[in-house]
Design a protein around this motif. Sequence first.
Motif, short mmCIF file in Angstrom:
data_model
loop_
_atom_site.label_atom_id
_atom_site.label_comp_id
_atom_site.label_asym_id
_atom_site.label_seq_id
_atom_site.Cartn_x
_atom_site.Cartn_y
_atom_site.Cartn_z
N MET A 1 -3.98 -7.99 2.24
CA MET A 1 -3.65 -6.78 2.99
C MET A 1 -4.82 -6.35 3.88
N HIS A 2 -6.03 -6.52 3.36
CA HIS A 2 -7.23 -6.15 4.13
C HIS A 2 -7.30 -6.97 5.42
N PHE A 3 -7.07 -8.27 5.31
CA PHE A 3 -7.11 -9.12 6.51
C PHE A 3 -5.87 -8.91 7.38
N PHE A 4 -4.72 -8.69 6.75
CA PHE A 4 -3.49 -8.45 7.49
C PHE A 4 -3.66 -7.22 8.39
N ALA A 5 -4.26 -6.16 7.83
CA ALA A 5 -4.50 -4.94 8.60
C ALA A 5 -5.49 -5.18 9.73
N HIS A 6 -6.46 -6.08 9.49
CA HIS A 6 -7.39 -6.45 10.55
C HIS A 6 -6.62 -6.95 11.77
N PHE A 7 -5.69 -7.85 11.55
CA PHE A 7 -4.93 -8.43 12.66
C PHE A 7 -4.09 -7.37 13.37
N TRP A 8 -3.50 -6.44 12.62
CA TRP A 8 -2.75 -5.36 13.26
C TRP A 8 -3.68 -4.45 14.06
#
Length: 345
Positions: A130-137
């Motif tokens: 989720m931490h990296f997913f949010a980075h991409f968003w």
Amino acid sequence: MKWTKKRLNNLFFLLGVAAIVVMLLTFDVSFIELWHHLCTAGYWLVPIIGVWIFVYAINAFAWSSIIKSNVCQGTHVSFWRIYKLTITGYALNYATPVGGLGGEPYRIMELSKDIDQERATSSVILYAMMHFFAHFWFWFSSIFIYLALVLIGDMPITPAIGITLSIIVVFCLVAFYLFSKGYRHGLVVNAIKWIGKIPGLRGWSSRFLERHSEKLHNIDNQIAALHTQDKRAFYSSLFLEYLSRIVQSTEVLFMLLLFGIDNGGGFSGLSLTFLHSILIVAFTTLFANLIGFLPMQLGVQEGGFVLSIAALGLSAALGIFVSIICRVREIFWIVVGILLMKIDS
């Protein structure tokens, strides 16, 4: 087992202390220059460092929503403990190489004292995803912030900039696709199989999968279940992680205001300056994560700040100042995180 975990805790602690010593000895400025920058920051150091109390709190809430989700069977772990492990985990990530992988094993080890190891592992992996997913968003939405500023004449647009933005968009879309597959099917088993393709690790991969097959598949099932079984926890965690990036941008805002850069002041001027701060953080974090195998991204983060600030038409000297103060802030929180390892909660 308790003795083993205690020894591992001591090992992580010594690793963190050693990393802090190395960072201080390899700080890329003289003590006189560092002191000059600290004096320039003055009392602004308080909100610059203090804003991370809230950033880490938001991160902890994001992780907590996963731990309390249906996937982890509504497990209760005190918020203070999650907050502590959040800070310590990021401290180890900042201090260790190979993309910052030191914090996740530590979080799993410590959280397994409160819940069973499978749920501890799946919650840590889910939070890391989720931490990296949010980075991409965050990077993806920053493209549209930049384009909006182009429309009002605040930002330039050239063929080179257009190509760069297009590449970032494609990069993010590919990442969204890969994350969607990971959230649908899990990724631990496939990751172990992929490691087995590395020369010399095929035997280890096969033995590990054979020995822990049931546990690994259970972890993958829990990862895949978050989005399908508890969408509320999934999207609240994603929103909170995204929000933490926005709050993080305020530290750059404080530094711009310190130098009198407020685009005329008032609500509109401060709003524009804050959008600039978001773009600076987005570009810098993208640059640092693309080359994330160095401890604290030594040299990479500094270059990212200088380039991103220069791209906004500001001086390179300001970029150097921002990078140095952010490095001081990182060292401060790394020290806090390492010290928290020795505080029981």
